[in-house]
Scaffold this active site. Structure first.
Site, short mmCIF file in Angstrom:
data_model
loop_
_atom_site.label_atom_id
_atom_site.label_comp_id
_atom_site.label_asym_id
_atom_site.label_seq_id
_atom_site.Cartn_x
_atom_site.Cartn_y
_atom_site.Cartn_z
CD GLU A 233 -3.27 -1.32 2.06
OE1 GLU A 233 -3.02 -0.60 3.06
OE2 GLU A 233 -4.14 -2.13 1.76
C1 HEC Z 1 -3.36 1.21 -1.61
C2 HEC Z 1 -4.84 1.54 -1.27
C3 HEC Z 1 -4.93 1.85 0.09
C4 HEC Z 1 -4.51 2.49 0.87
C5 HEC Z 1 -3.45 3.84 0.39
C6 HEC Z 1 -5.29 2.89 1.98
N1 HEC Z 1 -5.88 1.72 2.12
FE1 HEC Z 1 -7.37 1.41 3.57
N2 HEC Z 1 -7.75 -0.27 2.97
C7 HEC Z 1 -7.10 -0.72 1.65
C8 HEC Z 1 -7.62 -2.13 1.66
C9 HEC Z 1 -7.08 -3.07 0.34
C10 HEC Z 1 -8.23 -2.45 2.68
C11 HEC Z 1 -8.72 -4.05 3.21
C12 HEC Z 1 -7.38 -4.88 3.58
C13 HEC Z 1 -7.73 -5.92 4.32
O1 HEC Z 1 -8.89 -6.28 4.88
O2 HEC Z 1 -6.83 -6.71 4.54
C14 HEC Z 1 -8.15 -1.44 3.45
C15 HEC Z 1 -9.27 -1.24 4.77
C16 HEC Z 1 -9.14 0.15 5.32
C17 HEC Z 1 -9.93 0.31 6.61
C18 HEC Z 1 -11.05 -0.77 7.16
C19 HEC Z 1 -12.52 -0.56 6.99
C20 HEC Z 1 -13.26 -1.81 7.17
O3 HEC Z 1 -14.52 -1.64 6.80
O4 HEC Z 1 -12.69 -2.76 7.76
C21 HEC Z 1 -9.82 1.52 6.90
C22 HEC Z 1 -10.64 2.05 7.97
C23 HEC Z 1 -8.83 2.07 5.93
N3 HEC Z 1 -8.44 1.21 5.21
C24 HEC Z 1 -8.26 3.25 6.12
C25 HEC Z 1 -7.19 3.78 5.81
C26 HEC Z 1 -6.31 4.98 6.01
C27 HEC Z 1 -6.75 5.72 7.28
C28 HEC Z 1 -5.51 5.07 5.14
C29 HEC Z 1 -4.13 6.08 5.23
C30 HEC Z 1 -3.58 5.95 6.37
C31 HEC Z 1 -5.56 3.98 4.20
N4 HEC Z 1 -6.78 3.23 4.51
C32 HEC Z 1 -4.77 3.85 3.06
C33 HEC Z 1 -6.54 -0.06 0.59
C34 HEC Z 1 -5.94 1.17 1.12
#
Ligand code: HEC
Ligand code: HEC
Length: 472
Positions: A233
């Site tokens: 990520e």
């Molecule tokens: C490259 C793409 C990417 C970036 C950049 C990213 N995310 Fe995500 N995010 C994801 C993915 C894919 C998941 C699910 C991962 C898993 O379940 O293992 C996720 C899951 C989440 C969730 C959980 C939501 C749920 O319903 O469970 C949250 C909250 C979240 N991200 C917040 C953030 C925050 C805050 C940042 C920055 C610090 C961020 N993400 C940066 C792709 C990204």
């Protein structure tokens, strides 16, 4: 019990004849003489007892006939109209915070797979449809303040928090554009690397007790640190380097002072706290469903109403229940994890559902997953943990068959056991699936639908040399 109706009538007729013969003999040779009854009295007594035997035979026929009727024919006779009075819950948090049902302690992993259902969910008569409160609860050591929210928003949109400066949280969770996700099947991190899972929306994530598809994080504070150092990520080598990047940016000093007090050190914990505080403001309570529950009885179309009723009757509420449509919400987190897929079906192979088994360590493929919220789900395709399904109708078909056993007729070959299993079950017909999909659309926020429409209007065609680069 399966008895052909012809057989049943023959058995009942024989029982009736034997019963009447025994009664007549009893009256003629035993009761009559003992009671010194005249011929007329004997006839009367025989008729009275014979009527009892006849009534018993009729009851027998009725019981077996009803037991063999398809369920759908009897249910309307005994069931009340499924939605009578929508229940308005304007401020459930006030009551929840005071009640013992609301706890901050993470739910233990022992609950994985043991699906003990809350009584009020398993019993449709007591199921309550609820809307979300306007504010998300914050942990006692990270109260939500406007200054912290403003700082969190800056951090959420800061691409400098990724290793090569190309990605921010919002790159994969497009909040301003609407959906709060990235619209891809699986996310693309720095250097164009493809991850293995679909990005869930951040809208209403603040109401979830478990975060990520496998529920491995128990708070937004804990969750926020994950993507920063995830090599697929944002790819930062360490959380310490994230702190350094934020300290080096003079724009942040004032925002941190406002949020945490003068000259407090900028630490990764505070960075995560501010991001979490911002995420606690990402709430939608303006869907047609919410308007309906608040008393606007015209908010849902007839198809959506049928879908709402079906959503409960076929059993979707067993897992997607409560105001956030998830067994893993803060409102009631007794069953945050569920096995998926439960039943073997050909969907499993077609959509590679068992390649990643979530939080289960057994590697059996039938993994345990956090039950996702279904709010705004119509806006967040492609769906499922691996983003393998691009059509919401297909997701509903998959859910109803792999989670609830509405399978129709499938032959499934198990390679490990070398057996062919013949799966049979009631099939959810196309009309019902359509109605459930219509209901899922009723869970979309009006405001987010507008934002997405606006974004589509103002974006330029891809691959057009005249407008190249204008989309950014
Ligand atoms: C490259 C793409 C990417 C970036 C950049 C990213 N995310 Fe995500 N995010 C994801 C993915 C894919 C998941 C699910 C991962 C898993 O379940 O293992 C996720 C899951 C989440 C969730 C959980 C939501 C749920 O319903 O469970 C949250 C909250 C979240 N991200 C917040 C953030 C925050 C805050 C940042 C920055 C610090 C961020 N993400 C940066 C792709 C990204
Ligand atoms: C036994 C629990 C259970 C039942 C019953 C159930 N679901 Fe699910 N649902 C889940 C789980 C777990 C997931 C996450 C699956 C994954 O990991 O990909 C999910 C995912 C979904 C998704 C995709 C969410 C997304 O963001 O991609 C939709 C839509 C959905 N369910 C709708 C329904 C509907 C409609 C029904 C009733 C026909 C239903 N579910 C019944 C547990 C359940």
């Amino acid at each position: 019990m399966i008895l052909g109706s012809m057989n049943l009538f023959v058995v009942a007729a024989i029982a009736l004849l034997v019963g009447v013969a025994v009664t007549v003999a009893m009256v003629r040779y035993d009761l009559g003489p003992k009671g010194r009854l005249a011929r007329g009295g004997q006839w009367l007594l025989a008729t009275a007892l014979g009527t009892g035997v006849l009534a018993f035979a009729i009851k027998l026929v009725l019981i077996v006939t009803i037991a063999n009727l398809p369920e759908m024919m009897i249910a309307p006779l005994i069931e009340k109209a499924p939605i009578e009075r929508p229940v308005s819950v304007r401020d459930p948090l006030a009551g929840l915070l005071a009640s013992s049902r609301f706890r901050w302690q993470p739910v233990s992993m022992e609950t994985v797979g043991s699906a003990k259902l809350p009584e009020e969910v398993s019993n449709p008569a007591t199921y309550i449809w609820q809307t979300l409160p306007d504010q998300a609860p914050a942990p006692p050591d990270n109260p939500t303040t406007p200054a912290k929210v403003a700082l969190g928003r800056m951090l959420f949109f800061d691409t400098n928090l990724s290793h090569d400066g190309t990605l921010s949280c919002s790159s994969c969770h497009d909040v301003d554009g609407g959906s709060g996700d990235d619209g891809s099947s699986t996310s693309v991190g720095i250097d164009g690397q493809k991850g293995g899972r679909n990005a869930p929306t951040v809208w209403n994530a603040a109401f979830q007790s478990r975060l990520f598809w496998d529920g491995r994080a128990t708070s937004l504070e804990e969750q926020a640190k994950g993507p920063l150092v995830n090599p697929l990520e944002m790819g930062m080598p360490s959380l310490a380097l994230v702190e350094t990047r934020v300290r080096q940016n003079p724009g942040y000093r004032e925002a941190f002072d406002g949020a945490f007090g003068e000259d407090q050190p900028i630490t990764i914990d505070r960075i995560a706290e501010a991001i979490a505080a911002y995420e606690r403001t990402l709430i939608t309570t303006d869907s047609p469903y919410d308007r309906f529950v608040r008393g606007d009885l015209d908010a849902l179309s007839p198809s959506q109403l049928r879908g709402m009723s079906l959503f409960q009757r076929v059993g979707c509420v067993q897992c997607h229940y409560g105001p956030n449509f998830s067994g893993a919400s803060l409102f009631d987190a007794r069953t945050p994890f569920r096995i998926f897929p439960v039943y073997p079906t050909p969907y499993e192979i077609r959509y590679r559902l068992t390649e990643d088994s979530g939080a289960s360590s057994a590697g059996s493929g039938r993994g345990s997953w956090r039950v996702p919220s279904l709010r705004n789900v119509a806006l967040t395709g492609p769906w499922l943990h691996n983003g393998s399904v691009t059509d919401l109708t297909e997701v509903v078909r998959i859910m109803s068959s792999v989670q609830l056993g509405y399978t129709g007729h499938y032959l499934v070959w198990s390679d490990s056991h070398k057996v062919m299993t013949d799966l049979k079950g009631p099939l959810l017909d196309d009309e019902s699936v359509k109605d459930i999909v219509a209901f899922l659309h009723a869970l979309s926020s009006d405001e987010l639908v507008k934002r997405i429409a606006r974004k589509e209007e103002t974006s330029y065609p891809e691959n057009d040399p005249m407008t190249a680069g204008l989309n950014q």
